[in-house]
Write an enzyme that holds these catalytic residues in place. Sequence first.
Site, short mmCIF file in Angstrom:
data_model
loop_
_atom_site.label_atom_id
_atom_site.label_comp_id
_atom_site.label_asym_id
_atom_site.label_seq_id
_atom_site.Cartn_x
_atom_site.Cartn_y
_atom_site.Cartn_z
CB SER A 127 39.77 -20.97 -59.58
OG SER A 127 40.80 -21.63 -58.89
CE1 TYR A 140 43.28 -16.95 -61.30
CE2 TYR A 140 42.85 -18.52 -59.53
CZ TYR A 140 42.82 -18.20 -60.88
OH TYR A 140 42.34 -19.11 -61.78
#
Length: 243
Positions: A127, A140
Site C-alpha cells: 500500500s 496497517y
Amino acid sequence: MSSVTGHSALVTGAASGIGLACARALAAAGAEVHLVDRDPKVLALAEELGGAGHVLDLMDPVDALPAEIDVLVNNAGVQHVAPIHEFPAERFSAMLELMVGAAFRLTKHVLPHMYARGWGRLVHITSVHGIRASAFKSAYTAAKHGLEGFSKVAALEGAPHGVTSNCVAPGYVRTPLVEKQIADQAKAHGIPESEVPEKIFLQRSAVKRMMEPSEVASAVLWLCDNSFVTGTSLAVDGGWSAQ
C-alpha cells in the site's frame, strides 16, 4: 504470451477486490490459478476461472495449500482505524500476523519449488502506507512497512535462483476493504461520512479518483513479466508518494 502462461499461481484474499482481480488477470494470461480466502464463495469464483479454490483462514497453518506454486501474490489484509492509545493490542498483533506472518509462511512454503525450477515470482500487495503513514492506522502501516522490508530480503535471497520479489503499493482502491473504512474514518476525523472520500482518501493523491482493482492486477502482471525488476516497490498511488 505472458511469462505466467503455463505456470501455477496462488493468490490470497481472492474472494473479492484486488485479490480477485489478480486471479482473473493471471487466469486470462494463461496461469493455473489457486484462489485462497476464508470466504467460501472463493470456491465458486475459482470454478468460474477454471482454477482451484481453497477456503482457509491465513491465521491457521498453510501446509494444506499446494507448494508447487510459481507465482505467489500475497494480498490478504484487513484494516482497523483507531488512535494508538485506543488501539486493541490483540488486534494490532493479529493484523501483523495476517499481513506479514502469513506472507512469510506462504513464501517459505513455495520457495523450495521455485528454487528447484529456477523461476518464481513473489508479488506482495502492500500500500502507499508501506512507504508513507497516516494517522489512526498504526497496525496497517506497520504491517505494510514490514512486508516491504520482507520483500527486499526475499529478492536478495531469491535472485541466484531466478526468483524475483516485488511489492505493488496502491493508493485507495475501490474495494470492500476501503468501503468499510468510511464510517471509521468519519468517526476518527470527526467529519460526515460523505466527506471522507474527498477529504481523507484523495486528499494527498494528485489523481483525484479511486483506483480500480484491475489496475493493480495489471501492475502485478507487469512485474511477473520482468525478470530484472526485483527488490523494489511499484507505487501506483496517483502521485501520493511524490509529495
